[in-house]
Design an enzyme around this catalytic site. Structure first.
Site, PDB file in Angstrom:
ATOM      1  N   ASP A 127       0.383   0.618  -1.789  1.00 48.75           N
ATOM      2  CA  ASP A 127      -0.212  -0.356  -2.350  1.00 48.75           C
ATOM      3  C   ASP A 127       0.639  -0.686  -3.474  1.00 48.75           C
ATOM      4  O   ASP A 127       1.215   0.225  -4.347  1.00 48.75           O
ATOM      5  CB  ASP A 127      -1.767   0.022  -3.019  1.00 48.75           C
ATOM      6  CG  ASP A 127      -2.730   0.111  -1.903  1.00 48.75           C
ATOM      7  OD1 ASP A 127      -2.676  -0.830  -1.029  1.00 48.75           O
ATOM      8  OD2 ASP A 127      -3.751   0.740  -1.945  1.00 48.75           O
ATOM      9  N   ASP A 145      -4.189  -6.077   2.457  1.00 46.94           N
ATOM     10  CA  ASP A 145      -5.533  -6.059   2.022  1.00 46.94           C
ATOM     11  C   ASP A 145      -5.681  -7.482   1.663  1.00 46.94           C
ATOM     12  O   ASP A 145      -6.940  -7.834   1.681  1.00 46.94           O
ATOM     13  CB  ASP A 145      -5.667  -5.365   0.651  1.00 46.94           C
ATOM     14  CG  ASP A 145      -5.111  -3.713   1.026  1.00 46.94           C
ATOM     15  OD1 ASP A 145      -5.607  -3.271   2.111  1.00 46.94           O
ATOM     16  OD2 ASP A 145      -4.845  -2.998   0.138  1.00 46.94           O
TER      17      ASP A 145
END
Length: 173
Positions: A127, A145
């Site tokens: 991330d 995402d």
């Protein structure tokens, strides 16, 4: 001869085009994750604006680090869920639907496969997109995402618009 073979296989090239969108999501996700992984050290934060930064962080869980501290079993669980979701959404794509429906499905497929790649390769998901304001921050996320989230929102919008259309059609009869 080739045309007859294609007709027997019931290949709808429009649906194949939609899968290209999934490939674009996966490629963009892989490129951005690779760049961040090779450029940042873990935990490094580089401000881009007053409310947005890039950071290298890893997530062994799902959204919002759900089950991140579960002890390792969650990796297999999320791999199985990702594969099952991709197969389900691919089947739905083959069944057809509106453009919005198809677009939402391929965004979700591309995002799921992007994160699945990380889980299989690294055992965790990279991330790097971090939104913040003063002491508040939204959990870091990635391109995959974002694609899953946008796809889910569009899927809901499509479902609501289909329902609205059916209500108006019922009123006309």
């Amino acid at each position: 001869m080739m045309e007859q073979w294609l007709q027997k296989r019931h290949i709808d090239w429009r649906r194949s085009f939609w899968l290209l969108v999934s490939v674009v999501v996966i490629v963009f996700d892989r490129i951005t994750k690779f760049w961040v992984y090779e450029t940042f050290y873990t935990g490094e934060i580089r401000p881009v604006t007053s409310f947005f930064s890039l950071v290298l962080t890893f997530n062994t869980g799902a959204a919002f680090s759900f089950l991140a501290d579960a002890g390792g079993w969650q990796r297999i669980f999320f791999v199985v869920i990702s594969v099952a979701a991709c197969l389900l959404f691919f089947w739905l794509l083959l069944r057809g639907g509106s453009r919005l429906f198809s677009f939402s499905l391929v965004l979700i497929i591309g995002g799921a496969l992007g994160n699945l790649w990380d889980r299989l390769q690294l055992g965790r998901v990279i991330d790097f997109l971090l939104f913040h304001y003063h002491n508040w921050h939204y959990p870091a996320f990635n391109v995959a995402d974002a694609a899953i989230t946008i796809g889910a929102i569009l899927l809901i919008i499509d479902g609501l618009s289909q329902r609205k259309r059916r209500i108006f059609e019922d009123d006309d009869s």
